[in-house]
Design a protein around this motif. Structure first.
Motif: not given
Length: 791
Positions: A211-215, A235-244
């Protein structure tokens, strides 16, 4: 010419045996300490720097913005590595790592516990550990793949060759096939494991990691040749925005990503406001400075004693100048003497190094070896010898070579006030460094005692953990029922974490009146019945989980910090939503420390989970009956869980591990402070001896005129005590600032009080008095007739 310099230097050393002994002893100890620290610093700096593509390896870290805070962590969503490999053209390889585990393996009748982890299939393409059998591409490419170390292969199969392709039983539940054997990990690797299972196996047991919501799992990437790290990070600073599905305008929980060279993570592993700041590098810097301090103190001894005894060599210098000796030749002569003493000191320092290194390794928990077979080590030793010799001999050489030959031969030479003041300044500087080290040692010791004695909110004495594994996970109720009837056992419960290391957090908590513009992170854990009783926690409101209340499956217990953030005035029975599930509060406990005192106590929510299959069984033993309780548990575990060896840990030992670095620093500080004082006092003794020798006629006259031994003692020792007091006044504010900075790393710390500096001063003054008193009393007791007859 050089031979002549050395011959004269040797004669001077032999003629002034006491001064030579003091100089060599001080320099030897100082050099041995400096070399020890140099070896330790080299070892620290070498960690994780040996990989083939080290310059292209990067750890991904998160900057989490929530609740008006920014936290930094290396924990990332489980799918991160695989997705980055797909969508980021700069990434050549990417790997997710599981968590360190101690698991049971079986081959035939042999059952052993092994430390290991899990990793995705590109692990050996990123980390260039040597493979003895198998290859990097296929080592972890299937769900049944298992890579093991040479040691593990030899333990189970006799050799790496015999291990490849063999089947091994894991946790008495899965069969793995040995697809690779790697060389035992080097000592300077931060990763410690004897096996790696495939990432698919980790996901089977930890579905939350999909799950993208768990670290949780760390992510490491290898960039392609020529890729720009700064541009990749941008480039990866906001990488998780799309998946979360994060909308940064409305979201209360925002995550940015950053990168850090993997080779730097070991030393620079701490975060401050979401930015990498400090870590073990702070201790490397501290002890590098300590090494320089101790060496400086030893060098100052040499300068002081040499310039103090300058009057003794004044006629020699005068005669040399009269017969044509140039000042440059005299400087070379004195520098040669200094280098000779330093060279002899280095020899003794290396002998001390051989003796001290085993003890040093035991204290620092390292496996440092003496690199006598390495050219680089000897090059550094030669450089240290030259630098130390030049620093020690520079001022005496310039000072002695400047004497006026006419005044010297007429016997009218007097040391000017500048030379005397400089010598006193050096003594003050020595003791400033010593006072700083003593104060630092006292503060570190007080903080460690504070940590050990502070009430954690639960009783860590007589508390034992047993891993919840094998049949114990499925037959926990039977284990608990039988354990409570056995000798020495007081109470039993279960927990998904160790009580001193609860790290799981979540933002998925809702309540009536919650401010939707703020995302509050709660630490969470699940436990069994009798948790509060077994831990000896203080219940402020409500009750513990109990079998008598079937609805406790949706019940929650909060700590004070959690209740404060939620804001309920009468919390018992109030509703909470936890991960979308309706729950209610059944109890509130007093805050207890469930992590290191470097961190503040965070909001904690405790759940009841009767079906949890991992974690620990917590056993509270009766005072004084730990041995009987261990025997009872071992017998019961062999009966219920025969496929697993009986293992356990003590709660107080696990607590100690949280402060391993501080304990090491404390022990090293004690040792180096003692040695710094020893070297300083050697110099003080030498100066006291010389002062008494120079004032022998004055002492004789004073005794003839009726001076008492006590007044003469005060006369001879007061000069040195004044210097020590001045050093104390200078050192105290420096020590206050330095120790205050170190204590800022603890959320809970002991205050630095005035008496700490008073105690440091008292210690250093008493040591100084003890050092000079023997010589002062000896001089005061000399027969005045002999004193006045002396030339």
């Amino acid at each position: 010419m050089l031979k002549n310099y050395l011959k004269i230097a040797w004669r001077n050393l032999v003629r002034n045996r006491v001064q030579t002994f003091i100089n060599i002893a001080g320099l030897s100890v100082g050099l041995a300490c400096s070399l020890l620290i140099l070896l330790w610093v080299q070892n620290e700096l070498s960690v994780d720097s040996f990989f083939k593509n080290s310059d292209r390896l990067y750890s991904i870290y998160e900057r989490q913005q929530f609740d008006h805070k920014i936290n930094g962590t290396y924990n990332t969503p489980g799918p991160t590595a695989n997705e980055m490999k797909k969508v980021m053209p700069e990434v050549e390889h990417a790997v997710s790592l599981g968590f360190g585990q101690n698991n049971t393996f079986q081959v035939g009748d042999k059952i052993l516990k092994q430390n290991g982890s899990s990793a995705s299939d590109e692990y050996f393409s990123i980390f260039s550990f040597k493979l003895l059998q198998g290859n990097a591409q296929t080592a972890l490419n299937s769900p049944v793949s298992l890579a093991i170390s040479r040691k593990m292969a030899e333990d189970f199969f006799g050799s790496p060759q015999a291990a490849i392709g063999k089947t091994i039983r894991y946790e008495n539940s899965k069969n793995f096939k040995v697809t690779a054997v790697f060389e035992n990990l080097p000592k300077n690797s931060s990763q410690k494991f004897d096996y790696l299972v495939n990432w698919y196996s980790f996901l089977q047991d930890n579905s939350w990691a999909r799950d993208w919501g768990n670290q949780g799992p760390p992510t490491i990437v290898m960039l392609k040749q020529g890729a720009n790290p700064a541009q990749f990070e941008q480039k990866i600073t906001r990488f998780l925005d799309t998946y979360n599905s994060t909308d940064r305008k409305t979201s209360t929980f925002i995550i940015d990503l950053g990168i850090q060279p993997f080779s730097e993570q070991y030393l620079h592993g701490s975060f401050d406001n979401g930015k990498i700041s400090g870590g073990r590098i702070e201790y490397v810097r501290i002890f590098s400075v300590v090494a320089i301090f101790i060496l400086l103190i030893a060098c100052i001894n040499f300068m002081n004693l040499t310039t103090a005894r300058s009057v003794k060599r004044a006629k020699e210098i005068g005669v040399r100048k009269v017969v044509g000796a140039m000042r440059s030749a005299l400087i070379k002569q004195f520098i040669s003497e200094s280098l000779l003493i330093t060279s002899l000191s280095v020899i003794f320092a290396l002998l001390l190094l051989v003796v001290l290194l085993p003890v040093f390794n035991q204290v620092t928990q390292k496996q440092i070896e003496l690199p006598f077979n390495q050219t680089g080590f000897w090059t550094k030793v030669v450089c240290i010898t030259l630098v130390t010799g030049l620093i020690s001999g520079s001022y005496p050489a310039l000072f002695l070579s400047s004497f006026n030959p006419v005044k010297v031969l007429k016997g009218t030479l007097k040391l000017d006030s500048g030379a005397t003041l400089f010598r006193k300044g050096l003594v003050v500087f020595q003791f400033v460094l010593s006072v700083i080290l003593i104060t630092g040692t006292i503060v570190i010791s007080r903080q460690m005692n504070y940590i050990q004695s502070k009430n954690l909110g639960f009783d860590r004495e007589n508390l034992i953990y047993i891993p919840l594994e094998g049949e114990l996970a499925h037959k926990y109720d039977l284990f608990k029922e039988q354990a409570l009837t056995m000798p020495g056992i007081q109470s039993v419960t279960r927990m998904t974490n160790a009580p001193t290391n609860i790290q799981n957090s979540t933002g998925g908590v809702g309540w009536i009146g919650k401010d939707t513009t703020v995302n509050i992170q709660f630490t969470q854990t699940s436990v069994g019945y009798d948790f509060v009783k077994t831990m000896k926690l203080r219940m402020l409101e409500g009750r513990d989980f109990s079998k008598d209340y079937p609805t406790d499956s949706v019940g929650l217990i909060l700590n004070e910090a959690a209740l404060k953030r939620i804001g309920y005035k009468n919390p018992i029975g109030q509703p909470l939503t936890f991960w979308g599930r309706k729950s209610k509060i059944i109890g509130v406990i007093k805050d207890f420390h469930y992590s290191s005192m470097h961190e503040e106590i965070r909001p904690l929510i405790i759940r009841s989970r009767a079906d949890e299959i991992y974690g620990n069984i917590l056993i509270r033993t009766q005072p004084g009956k730990t041995r009987a309780a261990l025997a009872s548990m071992e017998s019961l575990c062999k009966q219920i869980n025969p496929a697993y060896p009986f293992t356990y840990t003590f709660s107080d030992e696990e607590y100690q591990k949280l402060y391993q670095n501080e304990q090491i620093v404390g022990k090293l500080s004690n040792g180096f402070s003692f040695l710094a004082i020893f070297i300083s006092c050697l110099g003080l003794l030498g100066l006291a001896m010389f002062t008494a020798e120079q004032r022998v006629k004055e002492i004789g006259i004073r005794k003839v005129l009726g001076a008492s031994v006590s007044s003469l003692f005060t006369l001879l020792s007061s000069e040195f005590i004044v210097l020590v007091v001045i050093a104390l006044l200078i050192a105290s504010p420096i020590a206050w600032y330095a120790t205050g900075k170190w204590l800022q790393g603890f959320a809970y710390r002991t205050p630095v009080q005035w008496w700490v500096f008073a105690l440091s001063g008292a210690i250093i003054i008493l040591i100084a008095l003890a050092t000079v008193s023997f010589q002062a009393v000896k001089a005061a007791l000399i027969n005045p007739v002999k004193s006045l007859r002396s030339e």
